[in-house]
Every structure is written in C-alpha cells, then in structure tokens.
Design a protein around this motif. Structure first.
Motif, PDB file in Angstrom:
ATOM      1  N   ARG A   5      24.307 106.681 -33.035  1.00 19.17           N
ATOM      2  CA  ARG A   5      25.494 105.836 -32.915  1.00 19.17           C
ATOM      3  C   ARG A   5      26.089 105.971 -31.524  1.00 19.17           C
ATOM      4  NH1 ARG A   5      29.841 107.104 -37.220  1.00 19.17           N
ATOM      5  NH2 ARG A   5      30.035 108.973 -35.927  1.00 19.17           N
ATOM      6  N   ASN A   6      26.113 107.163 -30.963  1.00 17.19           N
ATOM      7  CA  ASN A   6      26.652 107.343 -29.628  1.00 17.19           C
ATOM      8  C   ASN A   6      25.753 106.720 -28.571  1.00 17.19           C
ATOM      9  OD1 ASN A   6      28.854 108.776 -30.562  1.00 17.19           O
ATOM     10  ND2 ASN A   6      27.807 110.766 -30.455  1.00 17.19           N
ATOM     11  N   SER A   9      26.691 103.046 -28.526  1.00 16.61           N
ATOM     12  CA  SER A   9      28.105 102.693 -28.337  1.00 16.61           C
ATOM     13  C   SER A   9      28.370 102.342 -26.878  1.00 16.61           C
ATOM     14  CB  SER A   9      28.998 103.858 -28.754  1.00 16.61           C
ATOM     15  OG  SER A   9      28.806 104.964 -27.895  1.00 16.61           O
ATOM     16  N   LYS A  33      27.802  99.264 -32.158  1.00 17.66           N
ATOM     17  CA  LYS A  33      28.513 100.000 -33.216  1.00 17.66           C
ATOM     18  C   LYS A  33      29.156 101.247 -32.592  1.00 17.66           C
ATOM     19  CE  LYS A  33      27.731 102.132 -37.744  1.00 17.66           C
ATOM     20  NZ  LYS A  33      28.718 101.314 -38.460  1.00 17.66           N
ATOM     21  N   GLY A  34      30.386 101.512 -32.940  1.00 20.83           N
ATOM     22  CA  GLY A  34      31.116 102.651 -32.407  1.00 20.83           C
ATOM     23  C   GLY A  34      31.807 102.383 -31.083  1.00 20.83           C
ATOM     24  N   SER A  35      31.800 101.115 -30.632  1.00 23.92           N
ATOM     25  CA  SER A  35      32.435 100.784 -29.360  1.00 23.92           C
ATOM     26  C   SER A  35      33.955 100.810 -29.495  1.00 23.92           C
ATOM     27  CB  SER A  35      31.983  99.400 -28.891  1.00 23.92           C
ATOM     28  OG  SER A  35      30.587  99.382 -28.666  1.00 23.92           O
ATOM     29  N   LYS A  36      34.600 100.932 -28.366  1.00 25.09           N
ATOM     30  CA  LYS A  36      36.062 100.890 -28.343  1.00 25.09           C
ATOM     31  C   LYS A  36      36.533  99.938 -27.251  1.00 25.09           C
ATOM     32  CE  LYS A  36      36.410 105.032 -25.402  1.00 25.09           C
ATOM     33  NZ  LYS A  36      36.976 106.400 -25.318  1.00 25.09           N
ATOM     34  N   GLU A  62      44.018 102.110 -26.528  1.00 27.64           N
ATOM     35  CA  GLU A  62      42.603 102.270 -26.849  1.00 27.64           C
ATOM     36  C   GLU A  62      42.397 101.990 -28.335  1.00 27.64           C
ATOM     37  OE1 GLU A  62      39.595 106.053 -27.032  1.00 27.64           O
ATOM     38  OE2 GLU A  62      40.667 105.725 -25.127  1.00 27.64           O
ATOM     39  N   GLN A  64      39.516 101.125 -31.670  1.00 26.87           N
ATOM     40  CA  GLN A  64      38.161 101.117 -32.219  1.00 26.87           C
ATOM     41  C   GLN A  64      37.831  99.685 -32.644  1.00 26.87           C
ATOM     42  OE1 GLN A  64      36.032 103.709 -32.181  1.00 26.87           O
ATOM     43  NE2 GLN A  64      37.659 104.882 -31.139  1.00 26.87           N
ATOM     44  N   GLU A  66      35.374  98.422 -34.440  1.00 31.04           N
ATOM     45  CA  GLU A  66      34.945  98.226 -35.834  1.00 31.04           C
ATOM     46  C   GLU A  66      36.128  98.236 -36.793  1.00 31.04           C
ATOM     47  OE1 GLU A  66      31.588  99.955 -38.954  1.00 31.04           O
ATOM     48  OE2 GLU A  66      31.973 100.964 -37.044  1.00 31.04           O
ATOM     49  N   SER A  67      37.097  99.104 -36.556  1.00 33.50           N
ATOM     50  CA  SER A  67      38.193  99.246 -37.513  1.00 33.50           C
ATOM     51  C   SER A  67      39.487  98.562 -37.068  1.00 33.50           C
ATOM     52  CB  SER A  67      38.479 100.735 -37.764  1.00 33.50           C
ATOM     53  OG  SER A  67      38.795 101.390 -36.543  1.00 33.50           O
ATOM     54  N   ASP A  68      39.711  98.489 -35.761  1.00 36.73           N
ATOM     55  CA  ASP A  68      40.994  97.955 -35.265  1.00 36.73           C
ATOM     56  C   ASP A  68      40.922  96.509 -34.797  1.00 36.73           C
ATOM     57  OD1 ASP A  68      42.083 100.484 -35.656  1.00 36.73           O
ATOM     58  OD2 ASP A  68      41.574 101.151 -33.624  1.00 36.73           O
TER      59      ASP A  68
END
Length: 331
Positions: A5-6, A9, A33-36, A62, A64, A66-68
C-alpha cells in the motif's frame, strides 16, 4: 499488505506554489490507494473527472483521499480502491489570491482633439486587479487545454485591448485633454467594466483598475505648466506686491540696501495708488463728487494746508492727500 500500500501511495499537492501562477494541474495519471491531499493557504483543490467538476475543497490541511475526499465527490462516492489500481481523476489547484498587475502603454496613444490635427500623443500607466471567480468556466475554457496559467498570460490579454479602451474612455464625453488626471477615476471605472466583460469568458473577474498618471510629450507638458503658472500669477501687480511682502517678511529683502529701498518705494507707490483710487471712488461725506478736482478757494485752501514734505519719511509731496512713499496722511 501495508508494504504494498505504501509503494502505491502518493501525495496530491501543489508543492512548488508560485504567487504568479493562477492554477496548476497535478499531472500524475491516477491517485493511488492510501494517498493524501495537502491544501496550503491560498489554494483550492478541484477534483475533475471527464472534464466535469467532482468536488471543490477549500479548507487548508492534510486529508486522506479514501476516507476524507471520495465520500464528497459527486459521482465517485462509491469508488473503491483495488489492490493495484488507482482512481483516474485530475486535480486542479487554484490560487485564490487577488492579483495586482502593473500596466503601461508601450507606445503613445493618439487621442483625437481639435487642438492637434494628428491627435494628442499620450502615455499612461497604472495597475489592475483580478481573481478567479468561476471554476466551471475556467476549466472549460482554459484549464482544459493548459496545465498552468500565469499572471503574465492575463497581462498580455489585457494589454492587447487596453490602448483601444483608453482611447474610448478618454475621448468619451469630451474629456479635457490637458487635464486628464482630474478625470482619471471616471476613465478607470469605464475601463474596468469593459475589461471585466473581456475576461469573464475565462472565469476571471477584474476587481479593480487604476490610472496612476497620464504623460504628455515634453513640449505639451511645458505648455501646460506655463498656462498653469500664468493662471496662478493672474494680476502682475498683485504678484509683485505679494512677492515683495514675502521677501521682506522672510528676511530675503532687508533694510539699508538698494533692494529694500526699491521694494519700499514700489510698495509705497502701489499703496498710495490704491488709496487715491479708493478716495476718488468714495468722496468725503458732504462734498460734491467733483469738488476734489474743482478750483476755487476751497481747493486752494486744502492744497495750501498740505505740507511739501512728508513729516513721517521726508519724501517730497506734490499736493497729494497721502505720502506716495509711506502712505502717511498729509491733509
């Protein structure tokens, strides 16, 4: 699993932020995936999918993706990152500041005027202000074909039509060609409105336009200065009186010298002349207006009563009511 994942990202940000850049397009092909997302002060982040705006994010900080971020995208709310695939969207970072740009005419503008058959050659300079106010139009007309957009691009666009607008608003309503600075606010207001219409199609707004100065050819400027000086001086005699009074009061003309004697003499003569003029216009009560120039015992008696020399300064008197040198009343 976290190791992979890292690896996939990335960070979505406008890292090399520039004050002279209106927008910058994040140029990676997809978001992993896992980007910000990082939004700095003075920036907005616009997510675009297939040329349409998915969401606009204005809060700095900052986040996320995927979630924000994804839950707030209009048509991508149900998007789920797969193990080795990313989200294909464009991110446009927009500079939200109000830009201030200096402008100046490179060549003189020939303004039609009856005084000069070939037109009045005038230069001008000042500033204008603009900002982005319509993201949809900006993306549709500019960002769709450009990855960056600079202040210089807008300046070139503005200056290409500025000469015509200056000519239009200077000539309008018979503006005084020799006193344009007095009308600069009206001229600037008209130009701002026209320029705003010019750039509206690019999603921009002209928020201000200022004319700092109008510049004439040197010979025209010399003529304007000469006319203004003559207007300030007005009556030459009054100008001389004021100049001498200022000279004595400031100490530049001092007693005992030829300059002071000449100044005193001219002041005395001018003062005596004004008094004689007032006396002739306002005769003494009880006398006929013509009695002062008449002949007879009364006139002879008055003349005889006046001394031949002023008792105050010693100047010779030739029958005047007041000393021509110091203004002392003699009869």
């Amino acid at each position: 699993m976290s190791f992979f994942r890292n690896q996939f990202s990335n960070v979505v940000e406008w890292e090399e932020f520039r004050d002279d850049m209106i927008f910058w397009k994040w140029n990676n092909p997809e978001i992993k995936k896992g980007s910000k997302l990082i939004i700095r002060p003075g920036q907005d982040a616009v997510f675009i999918n297939n040329g349409k705006i998915e969401g606009i994010f204005k809060d700095e900080g900052e986040f996320q993706i995927e979630s924000d971020i994804i839950p707030f995208l209009s048509t991508l709310k149900g998007f789920k990152f797969m193990f080795n695939s990313g989200m294909r969207v464009e991110v446009l970072f927009v500079n939200t500041k109000e830009f201030t740009v200096k402008w100046g005419t490179q060549n003189p503008i020939l303004i039609p005027t009856p005084q000069l058959p070939g037109g009045m050659p005038i230069r001008a300079n000042g500033t204008f202000n603009f900002k982005v106010n319509d993201y949809v139009t900006l993306i549709d007309k500019v960002a769709g074909v450009k990855s960056t957009y600079l202040v210089e691009d807008v300046k070139i666009r503005i200056t290409s039509v500025l000469n015509q607008l200056l000519m239009k608003w200077i000539s309008r309503e018979g503006k005084d060609m020799f006193n344009l600075q007095a009308n600069s606010m009206d001229i600037a207001r008209g130009i701002r409105e026209d320029l705003d219409m010019e750039v509206m199609g690019d999603g921009l707004a002209i928020t201000g336009f200022q004319v700092m100065s109008f510049n004439y050819p040197q010979e025209i400027q010399d003529m304007i200065t000469k006319v203004a000086s003559q207007g300030m001086i007005g009556n030459l005699t009054q100008y001389q009186q004021v100049s001498m009074t200022d000279g004595i009061a400031s100490g530049r003309v001092q007693g005992g010298g030829a300059a002071a004697d000449m100044a005193g003499m001219m002041m005395g003569m001018n003062l005596a002349g004004e008094m004689m003029k007032n006396l002739s216009q306002n005769p003494v009560a009880g006398q006929h207006p013509n009695s002062i120039t008449g002949t007879g015992a009364g006139a002879a008696g008055n003349a005889a009563a006046r001394p031949n020399f002023c008792p105050n300064c010693g100047a010779k008197n030739e029958g005047a009511n007041f000393c021509p040198n110091c203004g002392q009343k003699l009869g």
